[in-house]
Design a protein around this motif. Structure first.
Motif, PDB file in Angstrom:
ATOM      1  N   LYS A  90     -21.343  -9.316   0.858  1.00 42.99           N
ATOM      2  CA  LYS A  90     -21.622  -8.792  -0.365  1.00 42.99           C
ATOM      3  C   LYS A  90     -21.063  -7.218  -0.741  1.00 42.99           C
ATOM      4  CE  LYS A  90     -25.536  -8.292  -3.880  1.00 42.99           C
ATOM      5  NZ  LYS A  90     -26.858  -8.598  -3.838  1.00 42.99           N
ATOM      6  N   ALA A  91     -21.391  -6.395   0.406  1.00 43.54           N
ATOM      7  CA  ALA A  91     -20.962  -5.073   0.089  1.00 43.54           C
ATOM      8  C   ALA A  91     -19.422  -5.121   0.031  1.00 43.54           C
ATOM      9  CB  ALA A  91     -21.424  -4.226   1.303  1.00 43.54           C
ATOM     10  N   ASN A  92     -18.683  -6.044   0.300  1.00 50.36           N
ATOM     11  CA  ASN A  92     -17.255  -5.832   0.351  1.00 50.36           C
ATOM     12  C   ASN A  92     -16.606  -6.919  -0.431  1.00 50.36           C
ATOM     13  OD1 ASN A  92     -16.374  -3.731   2.626  1.00 50.36           O
ATOM     14  ND2 ASN A  92     -18.114  -5.319   3.542  1.00 50.36           N
ATOM     15  N   THR A  93     -17.391  -7.227  -1.403  1.00 54.52           N
ATOM     16  CA  THR A  93     -16.698  -8.358  -2.452  1.00 54.52           C
ATOM     17  C   THR A  93     -15.594  -7.690  -3.195  1.00 54.52           C
ATOM     18  OG1 THR A  93     -18.216  -7.595  -4.015  1.00 54.52           O
ATOM     19  CG2 THR A  93     -18.781  -9.624  -2.486  1.00 54.52           C
ATOM     20  N   ASP A  94     -15.280  -6.451  -3.278  1.00 53.39           N
ATOM     21  CA  ASP A  94     -14.439  -5.911  -4.148  1.00 53.39           C
ATOM     22  C   ASP A  94     -13.012  -5.895  -3.207  1.00 53.39           C
ATOM     23  OD1 ASP A  94     -15.420  -3.896  -2.290  1.00 53.39           O
ATOM     24  OD2 ASP A  94     -14.358  -2.442  -3.124  1.00 53.39           O
ATOM     25  N   LEU A  95     -13.034  -6.106  -1.992  1.00 57.64           N
ATOM     26  CA  LEU A  95     -11.942  -6.097  -1.102  1.00 57.64           C
ATOM     27  C   LEU A  95     -11.008  -7.313  -1.383  1.00 57.64           C
ATOM     28  CD1 LEU A  95     -13.314  -4.920   2.263  1.00 57.64           C
ATOM     29  CD2 LEU A  95     -12.224  -3.416   0.467  1.00 57.64           C
ATOM     30  N   ARG A  96      -9.702  -7.232  -1.332  1.00 58.53           N
ATOM     31  CA  ARG A  96      -8.661  -7.984  -1.581  1.00 58.53           C
ATOM     32  C   ARG A  96      -7.827  -8.410  -0.353  1.00 58.53           C
ATOM     33  NH1 ARG A  96      -4.681  -6.860  -6.518  1.00 58.53           N
ATOM     34  NH2 ARG A  96      -6.617  -7.129  -7.344  1.00 58.53           N
ATOM     35  N   ARG A  97      -7.847  -9.508   0.023  1.00 59.96           N
ATOM     36  CA  ARG A  97      -6.924 -10.128   1.337  1.00 59.96           C
ATOM     37  C   ARG A  97      -5.345 -10.004   0.973  1.00 59.96           C
ATOM     38  NH1 ARG A  97      -7.791 -15.647   2.862  1.00 59.96           N
ATOM     39  NH2 ARG A  97      -9.990 -15.138   3.315  1.00 59.96           N
ATOM     40  N   ASN A  98      -4.589  -9.631   1.981  1.00 55.67           N
ATOM     41  CA  ASN A  98      -3.327  -9.828   1.868  1.00 55.67           C
ATOM     42  C   ASN A  98      -2.550 -10.214   2.987  1.00 55.67           C
ATOM     43  OD1 ASN A  98      -0.503  -9.839   0.627  1.00 55.67           O
ATOM     44  ND2 ASN A  98      -0.129  -7.664   1.431  1.00 55.67           N
ATOM     45  N   ALA A  99      -2.133 -11.475   3.407  1.00 54.80           N
ATOM     46  CA  ALA A  99      -1.544 -11.721   4.936  1.00 54.80           C
ATOM     47  C   ALA A  99      -0.214 -11.674   4.804  1.00 54.80           C
ATOM     48  CB  ALA A  99      -2.110 -13.153   4.912  1.00 54.80           C
ATOM     49  N   THR A 100       0.459 -10.845   5.648  1.00 54.87           N
ATOM     50  CA  THR A 100       2.129 -10.481   5.755  1.00 54.87           C
ATOM     51  C   THR A 100       2.296 -10.838   6.951  1.00 54.87           C
ATOM     52  OG1 THR A 100       1.606  -8.161   6.514  1.00 54.87           O
ATOM     53  CG2 THR A 100       1.501  -8.570   4.175  1.00 54.87           C
ATOM     54  N   SER A 101       3.626 -10.731   7.312  1.00 57.69           N
ATOM     55  CA  SER A 101       4.286 -10.744   8.421  1.00 57.69           C
ATOM     56  C   SER A 101       3.921  -9.704   9.378  1.00 57.69           C
ATOM     57  CB  SER A 101       6.089 -11.068   8.217  1.00 57.69           C
ATOM     58  OG  SER A 101       6.221 -12.100   7.544  1.00 57.69           O
ATOM     59  N   PRO A 102       4.414  -9.873  10.748  1.00 53.86           N
ATOM     60  CA  PRO A 102       3.973  -8.453  11.619  1.00 53.86           C
ATOM     61  C   PRO A 102       4.974  -7.304  11.433  1.00 53.86           C
ATOM     62  CG  PRO A 102       4.860 -10.303  12.874  1.00 53.86           C
ATOM     63  CD  PRO A 102       4.835 -10.947  11.489  1.00 53.86           C
ATOM     64  N   TRP A 103       5.134  -6.717  10.244  1.00 56.69           N
ATOM     65  CA  TRP A 103       5.757  -5.592  10.168  1.00 56.69           C
ATOM     66  C   TRP A 103       5.020  -4.348   9.696  1.00 56.69           C
ATOM     67  CZ3 TRP A 103      10.755  -4.918  11.069  1.00 56.69           C
ATOM     68  CH2 TRP A 103      11.536  -3.826  10.400  1.00 56.69           C
ATOM     69  N   ALA A 104       5.517  -3.218  10.463  1.00 55.69           N
ATOM     70  CA  ALA A 104       4.640  -2.018  10.330  1.00 55.69           C
ATOM     71  C   ALA A 104       5.018  -1.261   9.111  1.00 55.69           C
ATOM     72  CB  ALA A 104       4.882  -1.221  11.560  1.00 55.69           C
ATOM     73  N   THR A 105       4.017  -0.684   8.493  1.00 56.13           N
ATOM     74  CA  THR A 105       4.536   0.374   7.306  1.00 56.13           C
ATOM     75  C   THR A 105       3.658   1.538   7.452  1.00 56.13           C
ATOM     76  OG1 THR A 105       2.089  -0.174   6.128  1.00 56.13           O
ATOM     77  CG2 THR A 105       4.200  -1.828   5.990  1.00 56.13           C
ATOM     78  N   GLU A 106       4.265   2.667   6.586  1.00 51.51           N
ATOM     79  CA  GLU A 106       3.763   3.861   6.618  1.00 51.51           C
ATOM     80  C   GLU A 106       2.253   3.897   6.372  1.00 51.51           C
ATOM     81  OE1 GLU A 106       6.015   6.231   4.323  1.00 51.51           O
ATOM     82  OE2 GLU A 106       7.830   6.324   5.541  1.00 51.51           O
ATOM     83  N   ASP A 107       1.762   3.142   5.439  1.00 50.13           N
ATOM     84  CA  ASP A 107       0.225   3.106   5.032  1.00 50.13           C
ATOM     85  C   ASP A 107      -0.508   2.633   6.188  1.00 50.13           C
ATOM     86  OD1 ASP A 107       0.995   4.092   2.578  1.00 50.13           O
ATOM     87  OD2 ASP A 107       0.823   2.211   1.625  1.00 50.13           O
ATOM     88  N   GLN A 108      -0.186   1.743   6.804  1.00 50.61           N
ATOM     89  CA  GLN A 108      -0.604   1.140   8.066  1.00 50.61           C
ATOM     90  C   GLN A 108      -0.808   2.217   9.191  1.00 50.61           C
ATOM     91  OE1 GLN A 108       1.305  -2.325   9.461  1.00 50.61           O
ATOM     92  NE2 GLN A 108       0.991  -3.576   7.356  1.00 50.61           N
ATOM     93  N   PHE A 109       0.076   2.887   9.432  1.00 48.21           N
ATOM     94  CA  PHE A 109       0.115   3.839  10.352  1.00 48.21           C
ATOM     95  C   PHE A 109      -0.855   5.104   9.942  1.00 48.21           C
ATOM     96  CE2 PHE A 109       1.820   7.911  12.517  1.00 48.21           C
ATOM     97  CZ  PHE A 109       1.622   7.420  13.781  1.00 48.21           C
ATOM     98  N   ALA A 110      -0.636   5.540   8.801  1.00 47.67           N
ATOM     99  CA  ALA A 110      -1.700   6.445   8.120  1.00 47.67           C
ATOM    100  C   ALA A 110      -3.203   6.126   8.501  1.00 47.67           C
ATOM    101  CB  ALA A 110      -1.273   6.804   6.830  1.00 47.67           C
ATOM    102  N   LEU A 111      -3.497   5.029   8.029  1.00 48.73           N
ATOM    103  CA  LEU A 111      -4.870   4.556   8.315  1.00 48.73           C
ATOM    104  C   LEU A 111      -5.132   4.363   9.658  1.00 48.73           C
ATOM    105  CD1 LEU A 111      -7.172   3.418   7.014  1.00 48.73           C
ATOM    106  CD2 LEU A 111      -6.372   0.880   7.082  1.00 48.73           C
ATOM    107  N   PHE A 112      -4.152   3.996  10.567  1.00 52.41           N
ATOM    108  CA  PHE A 112      -4.384   3.650  12.118  1.00 52.41           C
ATOM    109  C   PHE A 112      -4.746   5.213  12.514  1.00 52.41           C
ATOM    110  CE2 PHE A 112      -2.331   4.013  16.212  1.00 52.41           C
ATOM    111  CZ  PHE A 112      -2.937   3.045  16.882  1.00 52.41           C
ATOM    112  N   ARG A 113      -3.939   6.278  12.087  1.00 55.70           N
ATOM    113  CA  ARG A 113      -4.351   7.711  12.650  1.00 55.70           C
ATOM    114  C   ARG A 113      -5.391   8.154  12.455  1.00 55.70           C
ATOM    115  NH1 ARG A 113      -2.425   8.500  17.095  1.00 55.70           N
ATOM    116  NH2 ARG A 113      -4.083  10.081  16.803  1.00 55.70           N
TER     117      ARG A 113
END
Length: 278
Positions: A90-113
């Motif tokens: 219920k607390a996360n009903t605002d999240l949107r799922r996006n399934a992609t191919s295994p390709w790294a992005t700058e946004d992913q790496f920034a969140l990872f760090r």
């Protein structure tokens, strides 16, 4: 003329190093390369026997002093969310799922760090750079997906900022959550648990019976949350079984619980050879 292509991987053992789950213990891993046109079949077969994938390698803990690392998976058909799980959904009903191919992005790496710096600053992955991150995401010889979860923008933000990311492998009988990370500023949302709950929905929609969660380790606070999922089973004694009472598995911490490496390898079941024609 018919020929058979045997699948006969070579298995190796790593040198001992400090255990990341239990203080004062040493770990070692049994591993084999994952490559070639038989990689998916080998991965499917060994994952059902407690192995995990890391890039182009399949590994399973094979420590000299204990056998506490037990592969865990959720039976999708039998899973019923608890009250806590329903609150997290219920607390996360605002999240949107996006399934992609295994390709790294700058946004992913920034969140990872940000995730590593806040949650695992002294862990084994703390020094990973963007190239190592890209290798973790992209170097996969099997069917893999990156599942991104984005949230609504706050004042001053643009687009849909990334809240959580999961690197997920697709097996013939389920989904394996290889690695996930999330925005540490959203810790109150329990995004790690949410990602698992959402993967259960994905597997149910796809008709896949299991969600593989990696290892559950009795005595490890870091891995204790996995025992809170209903319909959880563990790979122990060469078969999958209900986890039951987590306290019943303390014997795996004893050094006499470990079988010799040669016996462990001898019991591994490999995929049947594939016949081809010339």
């Amino acid at each position: 003329m018919r020929h058979t292509l045997p699948i006969a991987p070579q298995f190796y053992v790593t040198a001992p190093q400090p255990c990341p789950y239990l203080d004062g213990r040493m770990e070692r891993k049994l591993f084999t390369a994952l490559q070639g046109d038989q990689a998916q079949r080998l991965n499917d077969a060994l994952s059902k026997q407690g192995f995990r994938r890391s890039q182009n390698v399949l590994y399973r803990p094979s420590c000299a002093e204990c056998s506490a690392c037990l592969s865990a998976r959720i039976r999708v058909a039998d899973f019923e969310p608890s009250r806590t799980h329903r609150r997290i959904l219920k607390a996360n009903t605002d999240l949107r799922r996006n399934a992609t191919s295994p390709w790294a992005t700058e946004d992913q790496f920034a969140l990872f760090r940000r995730y590593l710096d806040a949650r695992h600053a002294d862990g084994g992955m703390a020094d990973m750079d963007v190239f190592e991150f890209a290798a973790m995401i992209e170097e996969t010889p099997i069917k893999s997906r990156v599942i991104e979860y984005t949230r609504a923008a706050r004042p001053g933000e643009t687009g849909r900022p990334m809240a959580c990311v999961a690197l997920t492998d697709v097996f013939d009988d389920g989904l394996s959550m290889v690695y996930s990370f999330y925005d540490p500023d959203l810790q109150g949302r329990s995004l790690g648990t949410f990602a698992i709950l959402d993967h259960i929905d994905i597997a149910r929609e796809a008709g896949l019976p299991y969600i593989y969660l990696g290892y559950w380790v009795p005595g490890s606070r870091k891995m204790g949350y996995k025992a809170n999922f209903p319909a959880l089973e563990i790979y122990k004694g060469g078969r999958w079984q209900n986890i039951g009472d987590p306290a019943d598995h303390r014997a795996e911490l004893h050094p006499l619980s470990v079988d010799p490496i040669a016996e462990q390898v001898a019991r591994i079941s490999l995929p049947e050879a594939r016949a081809i024609r010339e």
